[in-house]
Design an enzyme around this catalytic site. Sequence first.
Site, PDB file in Angstrom:
ATOM      1  N   HIS A   1       0.874  -1.196   0.000  1.00 30.19           N
ATOM      2  CA  HIS A   1       0.000   0.000   0.000  1.00 30.19           C
ATOM      3  C   HIS A   1       0.910   1.246   0.000  1.00 30.19           C
ATOM      4  CE1 HIS A   1      -3.473   2.414   0.516  1.00 30.19           C
ATOM      5  NE2 HIS A   1      -3.659   2.325   1.814  1.00 30.19           N
TER       6      HIS A   1
ATOM      7  N   HIS B   1      -2.587  -2.429  -9.526  1.00 30.61           N
ATOM      8  CA  HIS B   1      -3.599  -1.869  -8.629  1.00 30.61           C
ATOM      9  C   HIS B   1      -4.741  -2.859  -8.468  1.00 30.61           C
ATOM     10  CE1 HIS B   1      -6.369   0.990  -6.750  1.00 30.61           C
ATOM     11  NE2 HIS B   1      -5.273   1.642  -6.413  1.00 30.61           N
TER      12      HIS B   1
ATOM     13  N   ARG C   1      -3.371   9.903 -10.928  1.00 28.71           N
ATOM     14  CA  ARG C   1      -2.481  10.581  -9.971  1.00 28.71           C
ATOM     15  C   ARG C   1      -1.031  10.489 -10.461  1.00 28.71           C
ATOM     16  NH1 ARG C   1      -4.161   7.229  -4.751  1.00 28.71           N
ATOM     17  NH2 ARG C   1      -3.700   5.612  -6.289  1.00 28.71           N
TER      18      ARG C   1
HETATM   19  N1  AMX Z   1       4.737  -6.783  -9.577  1.00 33.87           N
HETATM   20  C1  AMX Z   1       4.747  -8.146  -9.507  1.00 33.87           C
HETATM   21  N2  AMX Z   1       3.654  -8.888  -9.355  1.00 33.87           N
HETATM   22  C2  AMX Z   1       2.476  -8.233  -9.301  1.00 33.87           C
HETATM   23  C3  AMX Z   1       2.378  -6.846  -9.400  1.00 33.87           C
HETATM   24  C4  AMX Z   1       3.586  -6.111  -9.535  1.00 33.87           C
HETATM   25  N3  AMX Z   1       3.601  -4.775  -9.575  1.00 33.87           N
HETATM   26  N4  AMX Z   1       1.079  -6.494  -9.319  1.00 33.87           N
HETATM   27  C5  AMX Z   1       0.379  -7.632  -9.167  1.00 33.87           C
HETATM   28  N5  AMX Z   1       1.220  -8.681  -9.144  1.00 33.87           N
HETATM   29  C6  AMX Z   1       0.891 -10.082  -8.952  1.00 33.87           C
HETATM   30  C7  AMX Z   1       0.239 -10.300  -7.598  1.00 33.87           C
HETATM   31  O1  AMX Z   1       1.213 -10.355  -6.556  1.00 33.87           O
HETATM   32  C8  AMX Z   1      -0.504 -11.590  -7.824  1.00 33.87           C
HETATM   33  O2  AMX Z   1       0.424 -12.629  -7.783  1.00 33.87           O
HETATM   34  P1  AMX Z   1       0.042 -14.083  -7.164  1.00 33.87           P
HETATM   35  O3  AMX Z   1      -1.147 -14.552  -7.964  1.00 33.87           O
HETATM   36  O4  AMX Z   1       1.274 -14.887  -7.384  1.00 33.87           O
HETATM   37  O5  AMX Z   1      -0.288 -13.866  -5.738  1.00 33.87           O
HETATM   38  C9  AMX Z   1      -0.988 -11.433  -9.267  1.00 33.87           C
HETATM   39  O6  AMX Z   1      -0.091 -10.481  -9.883  1.00 33.87           O
HETATM   40  C10 AMX Z   1      -2.390 -10.931  -9.416  1.00 33.87           C
HETATM   41  O7  AMX Z   1      -2.500  -9.716  -8.707  1.00 33.87           O
HETATM   42  P2  AMX Z   1      -3.545  -8.585  -9.145  1.00 33.87           P
HETATM   43  O8  AMX Z   1      -4.913  -9.164  -9.004  1.00 33.87           O
HETATM   44  O9  AMX Z   1      -3.168  -8.013 -10.446  1.00 33.87           O
HETATM   45  O10 AMX Z   1      -3.278  -7.455  -8.047  1.00 33.87           O
HETATM   46  P3  AMX Z   1      -3.806  -7.390  -6.542  1.00 33.87           P
HETATM   47  O11 AMX Z   1      -5.128  -6.717  -6.542  1.00 33.87           O
HETATM   48  O12 AMX Z   1      -3.728  -8.703  -5.861  1.00 33.87           O
HETATM   49  O13 AMX Z   1      -2.714  -6.448  -5.866  1.00 33.87           O
HETATM   50  C11 AMX Z   1      -1.307  -4.566  -5.664  1.00 33.87           C
HETATM   51  C12 AMX Z   1      -2.676  -5.064  -6.097  1.00 33.87           C
HETATM   52  C13 AMX Z   1      -1.275  -3.056  -5.726  1.00 33.87           C
HETATM   53  C14 AMX Z   1      -1.078  -4.989  -4.197  1.00 33.87           C
HETATM   54  C15 AMX Z   1      -0.226  -5.185  -6.581  1.00 33.87           C
HETATM   55  O14 AMX Z   1      -0.435  -4.721  -7.901  1.00 33.87           O
HETATM   56  C16 AMX Z   1       1.180  -4.885  -6.140  1.00 33.87           C
HETATM   57  O15 AMX Z   1       1.705  -5.598  -5.296  1.00 33.87           O
HETATM   58  N6  AMX Z   1       1.835  -3.821  -6.711  1.00 33.87           N
HETATM   59  C17 AMX Z   1       3.150  -3.427  -6.309  1.00 33.87           C
HETATM   60  C18 AMX Z   1       3.111  -2.671  -4.976  1.00 33.87           C
HETATM   61  C19 AMX Z   1       2.495  -1.301  -5.163  1.00 33.87           C
HETATM   62  O16 AMX Z   1       2.848  -0.537  -6.057  1.00 33.87           O
HETATM   63  N7  AMX Z   1       1.561  -0.941  -4.255  1.00 33.87           N
HETATM   64  C20 AMX Z   1       0.928   0.372  -4.251  1.00 33.87           C
HETATM   65  C21 AMX Z   1      -0.509   0.366  -4.761  1.00 33.87           C
HETATM   66  C22 AMX Z   1      -1.125   1.737  -4.652  1.00 33.87           C
HETATM   67  C23 AMX Z   1      -1.266   2.151  -3.218  1.00 33.87           C
HETATM   68  O17 AMX Z   1      -2.010   1.538  -2.462  1.00 33.87           O
HETATM   69  N8  AMX Z   1      -0.543   3.145  -2.775  1.00 33.87           N
END
Ligand code: AMX
Length: 466
Positions: free
Chosen positions: A304, A350, A359
């Site tokens: 997050h 996301h 943003r």
């Molecule tokens: N890098 C690598 N893997 C990623 C990824 C990324 N940026 N985004 C998603 N994935 C992976 C997930 O970990 C998940 O893997 P799994 O099936 O092996 O567990 C798979 O892709 C499916 O995930 P998703 O449905 O696309 O995303 P989510 O809703 O589960 O998660 C988020 C969303 C933001 C947690 C994820 O995209 C992520 O970890 N991003 C990187 C961290 C980040 O930038 N966070 C900030 C978000 C904005 C905020 O809240 N400030």
Amino acid sequence: MLAQAVGKLGLAAGAQALPAVSLSLSRCFSADGVDTLKKTLSELIPEQQERLKALKKTHGAKSLGDVTVDMAIGGMRGIPGMLWETSLLDPEEGIRFRGLSIPELQAQLPAAVPGGQPLPEGLLWLLLTGKVPTKEQVTAVTEELRERSHLPGHVKRVLNSMPDDAHPMTQLSVGVLALQSGSHFAAAYTRGTHKTKYWQAVYEDSMDLIAKLPQLAAIIYRRTYKNGDLIHPHPTMDWAGNLAFMMGYENPGCLEMMRMYQTIHSDHEGGNVSAHTTHLVGSALSDPYLSYAAGMNGLAGPLHGLANQEVLRWLKDLTAKLGPNPDKEAVRKYVEDTLASGKVVPGYGHAVLRKTDPRYTCQRDFASRYMPEYPLFKLVSNLYEVVPEVLGKTGKIKNPWPNVDAHSGVLLQYYGITEENFYTVLFGVSRALGVLAQGVWSRALGLPIERPKSLTMEMLEKKFTA
Ligand code: AMX
């Protein structure tokens, strides 16, 4: 020059910036006769209470859709289960604050400088009332926040007792909890205040907390990175400008960046971890200090809000390994290596958005205007051309596009705020505007304690096995 103009405070001296001002709950007009935010709110609340009553009566029993097993075990993704008035997120279009997109906010909200970035005080008015404020109303909010901004001496002593290397988000949470002893809501509840008046005390706490956060954040910054030499608040500056100022930054571009930053990070509808946590904890009638601190503990998670810190670390590591101007192939390999090592690419993806985060675009526009030749900006722009394609190829990542955190660190680095461990605190200060504004409405609308249903694997297996 900054220090000479405003003087420095030693933490140990415990000197205080502004005298405490006690505000009457019934104060309705600012000094120059402009209606206060609270008066405007109190006029709006009865009609919204009636609106909710009618909504429940007419549509209360209707279905909002099915819940699948995947949704139940997949982080409740996509389950509509919460009322959140201050903003709404569209997967394709991104965030709207009370119906306004970020470019519309930039066009309509009053600014500190002609044609400049919106003042977050104006956004606070919008979030609380649903109406775009006049310049006079925004000035009145700035003044109200200034009057409420005094930080009690014990908060500094509590912070001072923490190790210098305590993470700034831990310090923020502790600092907010130290302020809780001044909660109007907790006192009102103990006195037995009628529940129809809860919102008033929650409003007082929320405004107090929002007012104090810039100074609290600046103290955390200065004690962690600048030997504890504190800077007095500027006597006339706006809320966000003053935050930058008290941190030690007075470049006009940096002040504008801080106003923009504090505006766009404020709210992202109700389901994200920080907003939902604040909402959940508040639903138990924990006061705004307790509920916001809980939300900040969630914002401190790397998936997050801490992602903005993680992005900078990742960029620094990339630059250390590949040099400042790596070609696209080298960047592609670096992204693939990150994935192969079982880590996420921070700043991308996301849970709701399915396009580039507006943003991110807003910050990119700012960078194009204020720092077009900055190498880190160029690197982040290059990543935009490589990362989505690599993430897309995995076939499992639902949104390969950048989110807000992919860009914010670049702007901060440019203005000299290089300590990335602090970045989530800036996010957290902004997030207060959204979650606390919604908290006022949650109590005004009498929303109940949250209690979703949990399930066991056994129960699910039995339910679907013939
Ligand atoms: N890098 C690598 N893997 C990623 C990824 C990324 N940026 N985004 C998603 N994935 C992976 C997930 O970990 C998940 O893997 P799994 O099936 O092996 O567990 C798979 O892709 C499916 O995930 P998703 O449905 O696309 O995303 P989510 O809703 O589960 O998660 C988020 C969303 C933001 C947690 C994820 O995209 C992520 O970890 N991003 C990187 C961290 C980040 O930038 N966070 C900030 C978000 C904005 C905020 O809240 N400030």
